[in-house]
Write a protein that holds these residues in place. Structure first.
Motif, PDB file in Angstrom:
ATOM      1  N   TRP A  38     -18.027  42.729  23.051  1.00 21.83           N
ATOM      2  CA  TRP A  38     -17.461  44.042  22.713  1.00 21.83           C
ATOM      3  C   TRP A  38     -15.951  44.005  22.642  1.00 21.83           C
ATOM      4  O   TRP A  38     -15.336  44.759  21.892  1.00 21.83           O
ATOM      5  N   ALA A  39     -15.329  43.124  23.420  1.00 19.38           N
ATOM      6  CA  ALA A  39     -13.865  43.116  23.551  1.00 19.38           C
ATOM      7  C   ALA A  39     -13.221  42.393  22.372  1.00 19.38           C
ATOM      8  O   ALA A  39     -12.597  41.338  22.535  1.00 19.38           O
ATOM      9  N   THR A  40     -13.358  42.951  21.187  1.00 22.49           N
ATOM     10  CA  THR A  40     -12.651  42.419  20.030  1.00 22.49           C
ATOM     11  C   THR A  40     -11.179  42.810  20.103  1.00 22.49           C
ATOM     12  O   THR A  40     -10.791  43.711  20.854  1.00 22.49           O
ATOM     13  N   ARG A  41     -10.365  42.149  19.288  1.00 31.18           N
ATOM     14  CA  ARG A  41      -8.938  42.414  19.337  1.00 31.18           C
ATOM     15  C   ARG A  41      -8.606  43.867  18.973  1.00 31.18           C
ATOM     16  O   ARG A  41      -7.782  44.499  19.654  1.00 31.18           O
ATOM     17  N   PRO A  42      -9.222  44.463  17.922  1.00 28.76           N
ATOM     18  CA  PRO A  42      -8.932  45.874  17.633  1.00 28.76           C
ATOM     19  C   PRO A  42      -9.309  46.807  18.778  1.00 28.76           C
ATOM     20  O   PRO A  42      -8.611  47.790  19.035  1.00 28.76           O
ATOM     21  N   ARG A  43     -10.403  46.504  19.477  1.00 26.75           N
ATOM     22  CA  ARG A  43     -10.802  47.374  20.579  1.00 26.75           C
ATOM     23  C   ARG A  43      -9.865  47.233  21.769  1.00 26.75           C
ATOM     24  O   ARG A  43      -9.569  48.214  22.460  1.00 26.75           O
ATOM     25  N   VAL A  44      -9.403  46.013  22.026  1.00 26.56           N
ATOM     26  CA  VAL A  44      -8.420  45.827  23.096  1.00 26.56           C
ATOM     27  C   VAL A  44      -7.129  46.564  22.746  1.00 26.56           C
ATOM     28  O   VAL A  44      -6.503  47.195  23.599  1.00 26.56           O
ATOM     29  N   PHE A  45      -6.728  46.492  21.473  1.00 20.80           N
ATOM     30  CA  PHE A  45      -5.539  47.223  21.036  1.00 20.80           C
ATOM     31  C   PHE A  45      -5.744  48.730  21.200  1.00 20.80           C
ATOM     32  O   PHE A  45      -4.848  49.441  21.659  1.00 20.80           O
ATOM     33  N   GLY A  46      -6.931  49.229  20.828  1.00 22.07           N
ATOM     34  CA  GLY A  46      -7.232  50.647  21.005  1.00 22.07           C
ATOM     35  C   GLY A  46      -7.222  51.061  22.463  1.00 22.07           C
ATOM     36  O   GLY A  46      -6.770  52.162  22.809  1.00 22.07           O
ATOM     37  N   LEU A  99      -9.627  38.738  39.761  1.00 19.29           N
ATOM     38  CA  LEU A  99     -10.984  38.279  39.473  1.00 19.29           C
ATOM     39  C   LEU A  99     -10.964  36.958  38.714  1.00 19.29           C
ATOM     40  O   LEU A  99      -9.987  36.605  38.069  1.00 19.29           O
ATOM     41  N   ARG A 100     -12.064  36.255  38.782  1.00 18.38           N
ATOM     42  CA  ARG A 100     -12.218  35.020  38.040  1.00 18.38           C
ATOM     43  C   ARG A 100     -13.447  35.124  37.134  1.00 18.38           C
ATOM     44  O   ARG A 100     -14.482  35.590  37.573  1.00 18.38           O
ATOM     45  N   PRO A 101     -13.285  34.687  35.848  1.00 21.21           N
ATOM     46  CA  PRO A 101     -12.074  34.205  35.182  1.00 21.21           C
ATOM     47  C   PRO A 101     -11.198  35.367  34.721  1.00 21.21           C
ATOM     48  O   PRO A 101     -11.653  36.488  34.599  1.00 21.21           O
ATOM     49  N   ARG A 102      -9.934  35.051  34.431  1.00 21.64           N
ATOM     50  CA  ARG A 102      -8.988  36.063  33.993  1.00 21.64           C
ATOM     51  C   ARG A 102      -9.093  36.284  32.483  1.00 21.64           C
ATOM     52  O   ARG A 102      -9.567  35.418  31.754  1.00 21.64           O
ATOM     53  N   PRO A 103      -8.588  37.445  32.002  1.00 27.67           N
ATOM     54  CA  PRO A 103      -8.475  37.638  30.550  1.00 27.67           C
ATOM     55  C   PRO A 103      -7.446  36.668  29.973  1.00 27.67           C
ATOM     56  O   PRO A 103      -6.567  36.176  30.677  1.00 27.67           O
ATOM     57  N   SER A 104      -7.543  36.435  28.682  1.00 29.37           N
ATOM     58  CA  SER A 104      -6.608  35.529  28.033  1.00 29.37           C
ATOM     59  C   SER A 104      -5.244  36.195  27.877  1.00 29.37           C
ATOM     60  O   SER A 104      -5.112  37.421  27.925  1.00 29.37           O
ATOM     61  N   VAL A 105      -4.225  35.335  27.674  1.00 31.24           N
ATOM     62  CA  VAL A 105      -2.878  35.844  27.441  1.00 31.24           C
ATOM     63  C   VAL A 105      -2.844  36.702  26.180  1.00 31.24           C
ATOM     64  O   VAL A 105      -2.159  37.734  26.115  1.00 31.24           O
ATOM     65  N   THR A 106      -3.612  36.302  25.156  1.00 30.27           N
ATOM     66  CA  THR A 106      -3.674  37.081  23.912  1.00 30.27           C
ATOM     67  C   THR A 106      -4.193  38.485  24.166  1.00 30.27           C
ATOM     68  O   THR A 106      -3.695  39.457  23.580  1.00 30.27           O
ATOM     69  N   SER A 107      -5.160  38.613  25.058  1.00 31.73           N
ATOM     70  CA  SER A 107      -5.701  39.939  25.377  1.00 31.73           C
ATOM     71  C   SER A 107      -4.633  40.826  26.024  1.00 31.73           C
ATOM     72  O   SER A 107      -4.488  42.002  25.688  1.00 31.73           O
ATOM     73  N   TYR A 108      -3.872  40.224  26.938  1.00 36.38           N
ATOM     74  CA  TYR A 108      -2.805  40.994  27.573  1.00 36.38           C
ATOM     75  C   TYR A 108      -1.750  41.420  26.566  1.00 36.38           C
ATOM     76  O   TYR A 108      -1.254  42.550  26.593  1.00 36.38           O
ATOM     77  N   LEU A 109      -1.380  40.521  25.668  1.00 38.67           N
ATOM     78  CA  LEU A 109      -0.374  40.845  24.664  1.00 38.67           C
ATOM     79  C   LEU A 109      -0.874  41.923  23.713  1.00 38.67           C
ATOM     80  O   LEU A 109      -0.120  42.823  23.324  1.00 38.67           O
ATOM     81  N   THR A 110      -2.135  41.842  23.325  1.00 33.71           N
ATOM     82  CA  THR A 110      -2.715  42.858  22.438  1.00 33.71           C
ATOM     83  C   THR A 110      -2.737  44.209  23.120  1.00 33.71           C
ATOM     84  O   THR A 110      -2.393  45.239  22.522  1.00 33.71           O
ATOM     85  N   TRP A 111      -3.156  44.231  24.381  1.00 34.95           N
ATOM     86  CA  TRP A 111      -3.164  45.484  25.150  1.00 34.95           C
ATOM     87  C   TRP A 111      -1.751  46.037  25.280  1.00 34.95           C
ATOM     88  O   TRP A 111      -1.523  47.243  25.112  1.00 34.95           O
ATOM     89  N   THR A 112      -0.788  45.169  25.545  1.00 41.29           N
ATOM     90  CA  THR A 112       0.596  45.618  25.709  1.00 41.29           C
ATOM     91  C   THR A 112       1.133  46.237  24.425  1.00 41.29           C
ATOM     92  O   THR A 112       1.815  47.265  24.455  1.00 41.29           O
ATOM     93  N   GLY A 113       0.823  45.623  23.282  1.00 37.20           N
ATOM     94  CA  GLY A 113       1.267  46.187  22.009  1.00 37.20           C
ATOM     95  C   GLY A 113       0.719  47.584  21.783  1.00 37.20           C
ATOM     96  O   GLY A 113       1.444  48.499  21.360  1.00 37.20           O
ATOM     97  N   GLY A 114      -0.568  47.790  22.046  1.00 40.31           N
ATOM     98  CA  GLY A 114      -1.153  49.123  21.907  1.00 40.31           C
ATOM     99  C   GLY A 114      -0.550  50.116  22.877  1.00 40.31           C
ATOM    100  O   GLY A 114      -0.277  51.271  22.525  1.00 40.31           O
ATOM    101  N   ALA A 115      -0.315  49.670  24.137  1.00 39.25           N
ATOM    102  CA  ALA A 115       0.254  50.574  25.141  1.00 39.25           C
ATOM    103  C   ALA A 115       1.665  50.998  24.767  1.00 39.25           C
ATOM    104  O   ALA A 115       2.047  52.165  24.940  1.00 39.25           O
TER     105      ALA A 115
END
Length: 519
Positions: free
Chosen positions: A170-178, A207-223
């Motif tokens: 479910w956690a596609t890049r557009p959804r993480v950005f949203g 928690l383990r495993p962590r989200p990827s750096v790309t996920s954090y960057l995508t979330w940050t851009g949307g925020a």
């Protein structure tokens, strides 16, 4: 961003609660409409300010970023209200349409979240409970006081998305950005959400495993995009939101106290005050879950509050099995998805004890968790779902009693009296001033500049009153601020005769001394 937890397995062999729950949801909608029609003229100045903001937006006079007179609490509610004013006209009942729709959206999201965490039966039961909350929560969700119901709906939507993002695939890049975009928008509208958002991010790194750096960057851009009004405003007015929202709302610092005693003394006093609020937080939580404790509500509401608190304590006891042994890392395979709303509930309690309105989110979150616990309990206690459905019935009766005791005329008689007296400009207490201005469609301009509280939301009104050839001073006779307001008028050299006007007094400017005529 929090990571995926497996869905907790629960018993789903409940009786069909669909029709009773739908009936309660309909009762909630009817009660909301009845509340809107009966109480729309009794709005206070906090609501009237939102109405005036929406009116000014519609007329192109103002484009506010935040609630008038503040550097925080985004103006989203005013912008959502402006189209309803355009379609239905500027009115007090149209002002409350957005909160009404938002409160129904809250009930729907509670059901959606419970369905994702538990099962369809829990979804209907949770939505039914959220449709008719306790009296304080019900009434406050229908007030246009800057965006509380909207922020509740956005927070529940954010929580649902956080759970969905943990579903594999479910956690596609557009959804993480949203998800990030919604986070930023909510941060602009309601800054206290910063506490749980920060905790979510820290939680995901533990928690383990962590989200990827790309996920954090995508979330940050949307925020960043969602919070852009907040960020741009604080660039134009350096750290205005941080200083005011963090100092006043999070820490409890008061501006006058800070000016008189300095930063360190003010901070020490504020922290002591916050500790006291935390110790008194049980009363605030009870107010949100059942009603104001030991008030005229009666034993039914007290029992409802005790029942809900008991269920929450049972959830805490029941969830111990999911905690890792001492010294072990948190493994997402051991934790249920319900950890996210539970964490948000705990953080809301810690961050919101300053006022009951900052705990409003506790009731829908508690309902989600309790609906999930009711499934297993119903195997041992078949009456458990029925007991839960008694709660909205109890709260509906509470709301009916409230509506029967409410004066539907509100401030309209005072506005009519002022119009008959030919008053166009004047001074009033804060809680009266903007209500009269809005209900009169700005034909009467009252400024709270003479209010001892000194809360002046819209300076153009004060300038109009000061420049007027003849002004007045108005307040409610039985108001606790009556005596203080008279003293303030004396300080301003407004020694004027009184003219009776229903339950209010008028002091027209330009008349000779009248201290002997004051009550």
């Amino acid at each position: 961003m929090p990571l995926s937890f497996p869905k907790l397995k629960t018993h789903s062999s409940w009786p069909a609660w669909h029709l009773p729950s739908i009936a309660v949801i309909c009762v909630g909608a009817v009660l909301r409409v009845a509340h809107l029609l009966r109480t729309h003229s009794g709005l206070d100045s906090d609501e009237a300010v939102v109405g005036l903001m929406a009116k000014h937006i519609l007329e192109g006079r103002e484009l506010p970023v935040f609630y008038y007179g503040q550097h925080y609490f985004g103006a989203l509610e005013a912008y959502l209200t402006a189209p309803f004013f355009a379609l239905l006209g500027v009115s007090s009942w149209a002002l409350r349409i957005v909160p009404l729709l938002s409160s129904l959206f809250v009930a729907a999201l509670v059901g959606l979240l419970a369905r994702r965490l538990w099962n369809p039966q829990a979804a209907w039961l949770a939505a039914a409970l959220a449709s008719v909350p306790p009296l304080f929560s019900f009434n406050f969700q229908l007030l246009a006081r800057g965006g509380f119901p909207e922020s509740m709906a956005l927070t529940l939507l954010l929580t649902w998305m956080a759970v969905q993002l943990m579903t594999p695939g479910w956690a596609t890049r557009p959804r993480v950005f949203g998800f990030g975009l919604l986070t930023g928008l909510l941060l602009f509208v309601y800054q206290p959400i910063l506490v749980p958002v920060t905790a979510f991010l820290l939680f995901s790194t533990v928690l383990r495993p962590r989200p990827s750096v790309t996920s954090y960057l995508t979330w940050t851009g949307g925020a960043l995009l969602g919070a852009s009004p907040l960020l741009l405003y604080n660039l134009a007015y350096p750290l205005a939101t941080v200083l005011e929202a963090a100092g006043q709302k999070f820490l409890g610092m008061q501006r006058l106290e800070y000016q008189q005693t300095g930063l360190l003394n003010s901070l020490w006093t504020a922290m002591s005050r916050r500790l006291e609020d935390l110790l008194r937080g049980g009363d605030h939580l009870w107010t949100v879950l059942a009603g104001r404790p030991w008030s005229e509500s009666g034993w039914a509401e007290l029992l409802a509050g005790a029942f809900l608190l008991g269920m929450l304590l049972a959830i805490v006891w029941w969830s111990r099995r999911f905690l890792p042994p001492p010294g072990h890392r948190l493994d997402r395979a051991r934790l249920p998805s319900a950890a996210i709303p539970a964490l948000l509930l705990a953080l809301t309690l810690l961050a919101g004890f300053l006022r009951p309105r900052y705990l409003l989110l506790c009731f829908p979150l508690a309902v989600v968790l309790i609906a999930g616990l009711a499934g297993p309990l119903s195997k041992r206690h078949p009456l458990m779902p029925g007991l839960l459905l008694l709660l909205p019935i109890t709260f509906a009766l509470q709301q009916v009693r409230f509506l029967q005791s409410t004066d539907p005329s509100g401030h309209l008689p005072l506005v009519e009296c002022l119009q008959e007296a030919g008053v166009q400009r004047g001074y009033a207490s804060y809680w009266l001033a903007y209500s009269v201005v809005f209900l009169s469609r700005e034909e009467i301009i009252l400024s709270p500049a003479a209010d001892p509280q000194g809360v002046d939301r819209y300076l153009p009104y004060t300038r109009q009153v000061k420049q007027a050839d003849q002004s007045a001073a108005v307040w409610i006779i039985d108001s606790p601020a009556h005596r203080h307001f008279i003293k303030r008028l004396d300080e301003l050299a407004l020694d004027l005769p009184s003219i009776p006007c229903g339950q209010a007094l008028l002091y027209p400017a330009g008349a000779s001394s009248a201290s002997q005529s004051r009550p």
